[in-house]
Design a protein around this motif. Sequence first.
Motif, PDB file in Angstrom:
ATOM      1  N   ASP A 156     -36.955 -30.555   7.010  1.00  0.00           N
ATOM      2  CA  ASP A 156     -35.613 -31.171   7.411  1.00  0.00           C
ATOM      3  C   ASP A 156     -34.607 -31.321   6.105  1.00  0.00           C
ATOM      4  O   ASP A 156     -33.770 -31.788   6.061  1.00  0.00           O
ATOM      5  CB  ASP A 156     -35.604 -32.519   8.125  1.00  0.00           C
ATOM      6  N   ILE A 157     -35.054 -30.977   4.947  1.00  0.00           N
ATOM      7  CA  ILE A 157     -34.259 -31.175   3.675  1.00  0.00           C
ATOM      8  C   ILE A 157     -33.582 -30.015   3.216  1.00  0.00           C
ATOM      9  O   ILE A 157     -34.017 -28.858   3.130  1.00  0.00           O
ATOM     10  CB  ILE A 157     -35.433 -31.213   2.439  1.00  0.00           C
ATOM     11  N   PRO A 158     -32.135 -30.203   3.338  1.00  0.00           N
ATOM     12  CA  PRO A 158     -31.315 -29.001   3.066  1.00  0.00           C
ATOM     13  C   PRO A 158     -31.280 -28.749   1.350  1.00  0.00           C
ATOM     14  O   PRO A 158     -31.612 -29.742   0.482  1.00  0.00           O
ATOM     15  CB  PRO A 158     -30.067 -29.401   3.226  1.00  0.00           C
ATOM     16  N   GLU A 159     -31.353 -27.703   1.019  1.00  0.00           N
ATOM     17  CA  GLU A 159     -31.103 -27.493  -0.442  1.00  0.00           C
ATOM     18  C   GLU A 159     -30.079 -28.200  -1.372  1.00  0.00           C
ATOM     19  O   GLU A 159     -30.326 -28.679  -2.275  1.00  0.00           O
ATOM     20  CB  GLU A 159     -30.803 -25.802  -0.629  1.00  0.00           C
ATOM     21  N   ALA A 160     -28.897 -28.483  -0.667  1.00  0.00           N
ATOM     22  CA  ALA A 160     -27.884 -29.249  -1.467  1.00  0.00           C
ATOM     23  C   ALA A 160     -28.583 -30.924  -1.722  1.00  0.00           C
ATOM     24  O   ALA A 160     -28.384 -31.243  -2.816  1.00  0.00           O
ATOM     25  CB  ALA A 160     -26.761 -29.446  -0.662  1.00  0.00           C
ATOM     26  N   ASP A 161     -29.349 -31.376  -0.790  1.00  0.00           N
ATOM     27  CA  ASP A 161     -30.014 -32.695  -1.145  1.00  0.00           C
ATOM     28  C   ASP A 161     -31.176 -32.605  -2.258  1.00  0.00           C
ATOM     29  O   ASP A 161     -31.261 -33.394  -2.907  1.00  0.00           O
ATOM     30  CB  ASP A 161     -30.569 -33.027   0.245  1.00  0.00           C
ATOM     31  N   TRP A 162     -31.744 -31.358  -2.354  1.00  0.00           N
ATOM     32  CA  TRP A 162     -32.672 -31.410  -3.219  1.00  0.00           C
ATOM     33  C   TRP A 162     -32.173 -31.081  -4.520  1.00  0.00           C
ATOM     34  O   TRP A 162     -32.623 -31.715  -5.416  1.00  0.00           O
ATOM     35  CB  TRP A 162     -33.750 -30.044  -2.902  1.00  0.00           C
ATOM     36  N   ARG A 163     -30.985 -30.408  -4.630  1.00  0.00           N
ATOM     37  CA  ARG A 163     -30.494 -30.005  -5.958  1.00  0.00           C
ATOM     38  C   ARG A 163     -29.786 -31.259  -6.550  1.00  0.00           C
ATOM     39  O   ARG A 163     -29.558 -31.612  -7.740  1.00  0.00           O
ATOM     40  CB  ARG A 163     -29.631 -28.752  -5.787  1.00  0.00           C
ATOM     41  N   THR A 164     -28.993 -32.142  -5.607  1.00  0.00           N
ATOM     42  CA  THR A 164     -28.532 -33.490  -5.762  1.00  0.00           C
ATOM     43  C   THR A 164     -29.309 -34.198  -6.788  1.00  0.00           C
ATOM     44  O   THR A 164     -28.991 -34.732  -7.724  1.00  0.00           O
ATOM     45  CB  THR A 164     -27.825 -34.076  -4.779  1.00  0.00           C
ATOM     46  N   ILE A 165     -30.534 -34.539  -6.241  1.00  0.00           N
ATOM     47  CA  ILE A 165     -31.346 -35.291  -7.018  1.00  0.00           C
ATOM     48  C   ILE A 165     -31.988 -34.901  -8.170  1.00  0.00           C
ATOM     49  O   ILE A 165     -32.012 -35.538  -9.286  1.00  0.00           O
ATOM     50  CB  ILE A 165     -32.549 -35.637  -5.934  1.00  0.00           C
ATOM     51  N   PHE A 166     -31.975 -33.468  -8.253  1.00  0.00           N
ATOM     52  CA  PHE A 166     -32.311 -32.971  -9.873  1.00  0.00           C
ATOM     53  C   PHE A 166     -31.148 -33.112 -10.909  1.00  0.00           C
ATOM     54  O   PHE A 166     -31.726 -33.429 -11.886  1.00  0.00           O
ATOM     55  CB  PHE A 166     -32.720 -31.495  -9.230  1.00  0.00           C
ATOM     56  N   ALA A 167     -30.035 -32.562 -10.205  1.00  0.00           N
ATOM     57  CA  ALA A 167     -28.775 -32.929 -11.165  1.00  0.00           C
ATOM     58  C   ALA A 167     -28.798 -34.336 -11.677  1.00  0.00           C
ATOM     59  O   ALA A 167     -28.677 -34.376 -12.993  1.00  0.00           O
ATOM     60  CB  ALA A 167     -27.653 -32.602 -10.400  1.00  0.00           C
TER      61      ALA A 167
END
Length: 251
Positions: free
Chosen positions: A100-111
């Motif tokens: 259920d995890i979209p790419e944008a949510d993944w990248r936001t936390i890494f940023a």
Amino acid sequence: MQLRFDNRVALVTGAAQGIGRAIASALVQSGAKVHLADIDAEGVAKTAAEIGAQFHTVDLATPEAARDLVGGISVGSGSLDLLVHAAGGVRGQVGRPIEDIPEADWRTIFAANVDAAFFLAQAAAPVMKQAGYGRVVTISSGAGLRPSLTGIQAYASAKHALVGLTKQLAWELGPHGITVNSVAPGFVRSNPATERQWQSYGEAGQKKLVESIHTRRLGTPEDIANATLFFLSEQAGWISGQVLSVDGGRS
């Protein structure tokens, strides 16, 4: 052992509230000239006024933002001796199944947790190298050493990456008089996100969590600040590349 930072220039990110605020406040009380950085304009301005520090409203997700921030501080203050990266967090996310995890949510936390730490270190390294002195502390998490209580895949992964970055920078920057360490907090009710997480456990879950901690209490932002100030101190000058779990013994 008294820790003093008289005439040292410090930058603390994520300082509008919680752990970052506690670290900044402790540094001010210990004599440092402290700069606060946060994406929360109103919060960081309020904290700066209350503790007696300078503030910068900035999103550190780009190298340009980090260079501008560090450059402005080092030119205006003549140096940058101490850098604490406490910004990051879950960015409003909650635990969900991986599918259920979209790419944008993944990248936001890494940023927020990893990219910003890298860009800040990249900007601060030349300043500290020139001075032949520096202290860098990242605020990672118990989630950087084991699965995260949040259930957020990106958060656990990012904090693991932050621990790896800390160790690599310690190896690279050590010959220049710069130490790099990390404080890994256990569960601390320090901001709206952690408060929501705490409430989500319910009474039974809260009791179970506290009972899993050797000291039988949750941590406080001040507990994390105390460990951070030790890593920043002269007394920790031969300590680098280390991760200190500050979690009441839960680890």
